[in-house]
Design a protein around this motif. Sequence first.
Motif, PDB file in Angstrom:
ATOM      1  N   ASP A  60       0.847  -1.189   0.000  1.00 22.76           N
ATOM      2  CA  ASP A  60       0.000   0.000   0.000  1.00 22.76           C
ATOM      3  C   ASP A  60       0.884   1.242   0.000  1.00 22.76           C
ATOM      4  OD1 ASP A  60       0.565   0.969   2.690  1.00 22.76           O
ATOM      5  OD2 ASP A  60      -0.743  -0.606   3.447  1.00 22.76           O
TER       6      ASP A  60
ATOM      7  N   THR B 197     -10.148   2.896  -6.722  1.00 22.77           N
ATOM      8  CA  THR B 197      -9.670   4.269  -6.890  1.00 22.77           C
ATOM      9  C   THR B 197      -8.633   4.312  -7.999  1.00 22.77           C
ATOM     10  OG1 THR B 197     -10.024   4.761  -4.553  1.00 22.77           O
ATOM     11  CG2 THR B 197      -8.476   6.185  -5.733  1.00 22.77           C
TER      12      THR B 197
ATOM     13  N   HIS C 227      -5.522   2.748   2.708  1.00 22.52           N
ATOM     14  CA  HIS C 227      -6.721   1.892   2.640  1.00 22.52           C
ATOM     15  C   HIS C 227      -7.162   1.629   1.196  1.00 22.52           C
ATOM     16  CE1 HIS C 227      -8.336   6.003   2.682  1.00 22.52           C
ATOM     17  NE2 HIS C 227      -9.353   5.503   1.995  1.00 22.52           N
ATOM     18  N   TRP C 228      -6.617   2.349   0.218  1.00 22.48           N
ATOM     19  CA  TRP C 228      -6.909   2.066  -1.197  1.00 22.48           C
ATOM     20  C   TRP C 228      -6.357   0.694  -1.588  1.00 22.48           C
ATOM     21  CZ3 TRP C 228      -5.206   7.292  -3.803  1.00 22.48           C
ATOM     22  CH2 TRP C 228      -6.129   8.296  -3.453  1.00 22.48           C
ATOM     23  N   GLY C 229      -5.330   0.237  -0.882  1.00 21.34           N
ATOM     24  CA  GLY C 229      -4.743  -1.077  -1.152  1.00 21.34           C
ATOM     25  C   GLY C 229      -3.568  -1.017  -2.119  1.00 21.34           C
TER      26      GLY C 229
ATOM     27  N   ASP D 119      -9.135  -0.997  -4.363  1.00 22.62           N
ATOM     28  CA  ASP D 119     -10.510  -0.635  -3.985  1.00 22.62           C
ATOM     29  C   ASP D 119     -11.271   0.066  -5.116  1.00 22.62           C
ATOM     30  OD1 ASP D 119      -9.534   1.994  -4.025  1.00 22.62           O
ATOM     31  OD2 ASP D 119     -10.430   2.513  -2.093  1.00 22.62           O
TER      32      ASP D 119
ATOM     33  N   TYR E 245      -5.990   1.376  -7.998  1.00 27.42           N
ATOM     34  CA  TYR E 245      -5.885   0.716  -6.708  1.00 27.42           C
ATOM     35  C   TYR E 245      -6.912  -0.400  -6.534  1.00 27.42           C
ATOM     36  CZ  TYR E 245      -2.497   4.183  -5.460  1.00 27.42           C
ATOM     37  OH  TYR E 245      -1.352   4.943  -5.441  1.00 27.42           O
TER      38      TYR E 245
END
Length: 104
Positions: free
Chosen positions: A11, A45, A18-20, A43, A41
Amino acid sequence: MSSNSGRWDEDRGDEYAHWGTCTFYLALDHEGYAHVQVEAYADGTVIAYDADHAEDGYGFLTYAQVDLDEFSAYEVSEQEFREELSRLQPMNRRAREAPDRTVR
């Protein structure tokens, strides 16, 4: 110009962690400098940068020179690069401001 795509399996390590993990897309010139940079990303994004939008609150177009020999493993065809980018909608750009998908 070379078209490149690969996975980054860590990340960001910042407030957007938190987008991964992400898949990156880079259009690099013959000296190894990025002209287009897109990060997709885990998630969903997507953020994108080029000369017309080089920086914002989420990140920036890398200014580091990439070793083209090391990056050759990530090279993809121009057609594949354009097709992948055409499917992505960067949240930090309006549709009409999306990066130029043409690799010169």
